[in-house]
Scaffold this active site. Structure first.
Site, PDB file in Angstrom:
ATOM      1  N   HIS A 106       0.859  -1.192   0.000  1.00  0.00           N
ATOM      2  CA  HIS A 106       0.000   0.000   0.000  1.00  0.00           C
ATOM      3  C   HIS A 106       0.888   1.232   0.000  1.00  0.00           C
ATOM      4  O   HIS A 106       1.944   1.253   0.626  1.00  0.00           O
ATOM      5  CB  HIS A 106      -0.896   0.022   1.245  1.00  0.00           C
ATOM      6  CG  HIS A 106      -2.071   0.940   1.102  1.00  0.00           C
ATOM      7  ND1 HIS A 106      -1.990   2.289   1.357  1.00  0.00           N
ATOM      8  CD2 HIS A 106      -3.325   0.693   0.684  1.00  0.00           C
ATOM      9  CE1 HIS A 106      -3.175   2.838   1.125  1.00  0.00           C
ATOM     10  NE2 HIS A 106      -4.000   1.907   0.706  1.00  0.00           N
ATOM     11  N   ASP A 139      -7.845  -5.397  -0.081  1.00  0.00           N
ATOM     12  CA  ASP A 139      -8.324  -6.295  -1.141  1.00  0.00           C
ATOM     13  C   ASP A 139      -7.940  -7.750  -0.934  1.00  0.00           C
ATOM     14  O   ASP A 139      -8.395  -8.623  -1.678  1.00  0.00           O
ATOM     15  CB  ASP A 139      -7.754  -5.818  -2.487  1.00  0.00           C
ATOM     16  CG  ASP A 139      -8.321  -4.459  -2.874  1.00  0.00           C
ATOM     17  OD1 ASP A 139      -7.532  -3.530  -3.114  1.00  0.00           O
ATOM     18  OD2 ASP A 139      -9.554  -4.329  -2.869  1.00  0.00           O
TER      19      ASP A 139
HETATM   20  C1  SDX Z   1      -6.178  -0.053  -3.043  1.00  0.00           C
HETATM   21  O1  SDX Z   1      -4.394   4.426  -2.123  1.00  0.00           O
HETATM   22  C2  SDX Z   1      -5.365   3.830  -1.534  1.00  0.00           C
HETATM   23  O2  SDX Z   1      -5.806   4.235  -0.474  1.00  0.00           O
HETATM   24  C3  SDX Z   1      -5.924   2.660  -2.295  1.00  0.00           C
HETATM   25  C4  SDX Z   1      -6.943   1.825  -1.540  1.00  0.00           C
HETATM   26  C5  SDX Z   1      -8.232   2.563  -1.301  1.00  0.00           C
HETATM   27  O3  SDX Z   1      -8.945   2.230  -0.354  1.00  0.00           O
HETATM   28  O4  SDX Z   1      -8.573   3.432  -2.159  1.00  0.00           O
HETATM   29  O5  SDX Z   1      -6.403   1.405  -0.300  1.00  0.00           O
HETATM   30  C6  SDX Z   1      -7.328   0.574  -2.329  1.00  0.00           C
HETATM   31  O6  SDX Z   1      -5.931   0.270  -4.181  1.00  0.00           O
HETATM   32  C7  SDX Z   1      -5.291  -1.031  -2.296  1.00  0.00           C
HETATM   33  C8  SDX Z   1      -4.093  -1.557  -3.162  1.00  0.00           C
HETATM   34  C9  SDX Z   1      -4.614  -2.689  -4.069  1.00  0.00           C
HETATM   35  N1  SDX Z   1      -3.532  -3.090  -5.020  1.00  0.00           N
HETATM   36  C10 SDX Z   1      -2.890  -4.266  -4.894  1.00  0.00           C
HETATM   37  O7  SDX Z   1      -3.057  -5.070  -3.973  1.00  0.00           O
HETATM   38  C11 SDX Z   1      -1.917  -4.558  -6.041  1.00  0.00           C
HETATM   39  C12 SDX Z   1      -0.581  -5.130  -5.491  1.00  0.00           C
HETATM   40  N2  SDX Z   1       0.102  -4.041  -4.782  1.00  0.00           N
HETATM   41  C13 SDX Z   1       1.134  -3.331  -5.483  1.00  0.00           C
HETATM   42  O8  SDX Z   1       0.954  -3.191  -6.854  1.00  0.00           O
HETATM   43  C14 SDX Z   1       1.562  -2.060  -4.737  1.00  0.00           C
HETATM   44  O9  SDX Z   1       1.830  -2.450  -3.462  1.00  0.00           O
HETATM   45  C15 SDX Z   1       0.643  -0.862  -4.698  1.00  0.00           C
HETATM   46  C16 SDX Z   1       0.166  -0.468  -6.050  1.00  0.00           C
HETATM   47  C17 SDX Z   1      -0.526  -1.101  -3.810  1.00  0.00           C
HETATM   48  C18 SDX Z   1       1.433   0.286  -4.091  1.00  0.00           C
HETATM   49  O10 SDX Z   1       2.392   0.617  -5.011  1.00  0.00           O
HETATM   50  P1  SDX Z   1       3.590   1.568  -4.603  1.00  0.00           P
HETATM   51  O11 SDX Z   1       3.341   2.328  -3.362  1.00  0.00           O
HETATM   52  O12 SDX Z   1       3.932   2.325  -5.849  1.00  0.00           O
HETATM   53  O13 SDX Z   1       4.681   0.547  -4.229  1.00  0.00           O
HETATM   54  P2  SDX Z   1       6.005   0.435  -5.001  1.00  0.00           P
HETATM   55  O14 SDX Z   1       5.688   0.060  -6.391  1.00  0.00           O
HETATM   56  O15 SDX Z   1       6.762   1.704  -4.757  1.00  0.00           O
HETATM   57  O16 SDX Z   1       6.723  -0.780  -4.274  1.00  0.00           O
HETATM   58  C19 SDX Z   1       7.805  -0.572  -3.418  1.00  0.00           C
HETATM   59  C20 SDX Z   1       8.586  -1.884  -3.513  1.00  0.00           C
HETATM   60  C21 SDX Z   1       9.008  -2.214  -4.957  1.00  0.00           C
HETATM   61  O17 SDX Z   1      10.168  -3.036  -4.867  1.00  0.00           O
HETATM   62  P3  SDX Z   1      11.659  -2.289  -5.011  1.00  0.00           P
HETATM   63  O18 SDX Z   1      11.634  -1.561  -6.344  1.00  0.00           O
HETATM   64  O19 SDX Z   1      11.768  -1.385  -3.825  1.00  0.00           O
HETATM   65  O20 SDX Z   1      12.624  -3.455  -5.013  1.00  0.00           O
HETATM   66  O21 SDX Z   1       7.766  -2.977  -3.083  1.00  0.00           O
HETATM   67  C22 SDX Z   1       7.571  -3.849  -4.176  1.00  0.00           C
HETATM   68  C23 SDX Z   1       7.897  -3.089  -5.436  1.00  0.00           C
HETATM   69  O22 SDX Z   1       8.313  -3.968  -6.480  1.00  0.00           O
HETATM   70  N3  SDX Z   1       6.165  -4.249  -4.141  1.00  0.00           N
HETATM   71  C24 SDX Z   1       5.725  -5.474  -4.313  1.00  0.00           C
HETATM   72  C25 SDX Z   1       4.329  -5.404  -4.135  1.00  0.00           C
HETATM   73  N4  SDX Z   1       3.962  -4.140  -3.876  1.00  0.00           N
HETATM   74  C26 SDX Z   1       5.114  -3.425  -3.878  1.00  0.00           C
HETATM   75  N5  SDX Z   1       6.370  -6.617  -4.598  1.00  0.00           N
HETATM   76  C27 SDX Z   1       5.600  -7.738  -4.717  1.00  0.00           C
HETATM   77  N6  SDX Z   1       4.240  -7.757  -4.556  1.00  0.00           N
HETATM   78  C28 SDX Z   1       3.588  -6.595  -4.284  1.00  0.00           C
HETATM   79  N7  SDX Z   1       2.257  -6.594  -4.127  1.00  0.00           N
END
Ligand code: SDX
Length: 393
Positions: free
Chosen positions: A271, A328
């Site tokens: 998140h 989710d």
């Molecule tokens: C919602 O914003 C809100 O409030 C949204 C929400 C709401 O109520 O409106 O809460 C609802 O959208 C919840 C999120 C639902 N999405 C998912 O579950 C999809 C999977 N999650 C990821 O795609 C991700 O965690 C996000 C999109 C939720 C957040 O993305 P960020 O903040 O841009 O995170 P990031 O891409 O900067 O990740 C930081 C690191 C990265 O690795 P490094 O480059 O540091 O090595 O964490 C890794 C990412 O690759 N990472 C993950 C991951 N999420 C982040 N690695 C594996 N699996 C994941 N799910």
């Protein structure tokens, strides 16, 4: 602490807002709607009361709540033209596309809403009642069409979630279990608002141009559809089913999630704001257990989800990146137990988030500080150069 955002990308303040609606503390896993902790609202309130709280800023009296419910219930049908539009969609269309199109098309049937600067207080009061009332009709009507079943009319004597489930699954001799309706009502509360997330920011951006409310909300629905946002609840279930179909080896998927050469991400994890835990995920996980137990369902996907969470929370990759289950991760398992098909999970999110979008739109349009959203950029393209005739290239 006020939840203040800037509508810029860090390169110059092109617009910002303060909001008094929802407070998040990502480090401490705190979520408050108008100052009330989400844990208390999930336990003690009902979705329509929470919608009133978000929109008007205070918990309603009994008479205020009754009047609000009556107003929402009064929007228990759609203009015939909207039914006709929904009927044009192929049955395999994703419900989010149908809902977005139908909501946007409402602008053609309510021209009084076209110019948001001329809305009266009565119009503002009507907006939330009408969109909360009509979105559940749109979702249920399309679903019944995909099942070749006649629509079930809305029953104003039922609470919001029960009325929706009755329109979806009800009809003669198929009464809705109150426990099931309560579970959906709680999920709607948990999804009702979440500060300046992607879809809510989209609503604010579109609304800032003074587009009409239907176009504004339709844009929010489209932003929510993405699998990194609201579409994640459907993606989680698809991921859990894939793991189950591959022998339940969730370790393999944890490995894939950590592999930078693999685009796979653990859906339902991570998140942008919560860096310890998502308080909603905790509530939904507990609700999962109780709903499945009450319904006498043993869903192997819940075991896989629990195993994934347990392993991920011990894994340095996830710990270092503060990746925990979000809203989710478990919600799809409950929706499935309530008989809602996976491709409709995100429409459940949209139905829950409707009061949040509208509350943020109402706050945005009332604020004198609101200007049209206009993010800037850092230009990294070609430097200035002269045109070259085509025979010289
Ligand atoms: C919602 O914003 C809100 O409030 C949204 C929400 C709401 O109520 O409106 O809460 C609802 O959208 C919840 C999120 C639902 N999405 C998912 O579950 C999809 C999977 N999650 C990821 O795609 C991700 O965690 C996000 C999109 C939720 C957040 O993305 P960020 O903040 O841009 O995170 P990031 O891409 O900067 O990740 C930081 C690191 C990265 O690795 P490094 O480059 O540091 O090595 O964490 C890794 C990412 O690759 N990472 C993950 C991951 N999420 C982040 N690695 C594996 N699996 C994941 N799910």
């Amino acid at each position: 602490e006020s939840a203040c955002i800037t509508l810029d990308n860090g390169f110059g303040n092109t617009g910002s807002c303060e909001s008094a609606i929802t407070f998040l503390n990502g480090e401490k896993g705190i979520l408050h709607y108008r100052g009330y902790p989400i844990e208390q609202l999930a336990e003690k309130s009902v979705f329509q009361e929470v919608a009133y709280l978000l929109y008007y800023g205070e918990l309603p009296s009994q008479s205020e709540l009754n009047l609000f419910k009556q107003k929402v219930a009064s929007y228990s049908s759609l203009p015939q033209g909207i039914y006709n539009i929904i009927d044009q969609f192929p049955l395999e269309a994703h419900p989010m596309g149908v809902v977005s199109a139908a909501v946007s098309a409402l602008s053609a049937f309510y021209p009084e809403f076209i110019n948001p600067t001329s809305l009266s207080q009565a119009d503002i009061d009507r907006a939330i009642a009408q969109l909360m009332g009509q979105i559940k009709i749109i979702i249920a009507y399309f679903f019944r069409r995909t099942q070749s079943q006649a629509p079930v009319p809305s029953d104003p004597s039922l609470i919001y979630a029960a009325d929706f489930l009755n329109m979806l699954q009800g009809g003669e001799g198929n009464p809705i279990d109150p426990e099931v309706a309560d579970a959906l009502d709680t999920l709607l509360i948990l999804h009702a608002d979440h500060e300046q997330n992607c879809s809510t920011s989209t609503v604010r951006v579109i609304g800032s141009s003074k587009a009409n409310i239907f176009a504004t909300v339709s844009g929010g629905i489209d932003a929510l559809w993405g699998q990194l946002h609201g579409g994640a609840n459907q993606a989680v279930l698809e991921m859990l089913n894939e793991i189950q179909n591959n022998g339940g080896d969730y370790q393999k998927y944890l490995h894939k999630a950590k592999d930078k050469n693999d685009p796979f991400r653990l859906m339902g994890f991570g998140h942008r704001v919560y860096k310890n835990f998502d308080p909603r995920a905790k509530i939904i996980k507990n609700a999962c257990d109780s709903v499945l137990q009450k319904l006498g369902i043993h869903d192997p996907l819940l075991d896989i989800a629990r195993g994934l969470e347990e392993q991920a929370l011990k894994d340095p990759y996830f710990i270092e990146r503060h990746l925990y289950p979000n809203v989710d991760f478990y919600s799809g398992i409950i929706y499935q137990a309530l008989g809602i098909p996976a491709n409709m999970f995100t429409t459940m999110f949209a139905m829950g988030r409707m009061p949040g979008w509208l509350s943020q739109w109402k706050e945005m349009r009332a604020s004198e500080a609101t200007r049209i959203a206009r993010p800037r950029q850092v230009y990294i393209g070609a430097t200035a150069r002269d045109y070259v005739a085509i025979n010289q290239r």
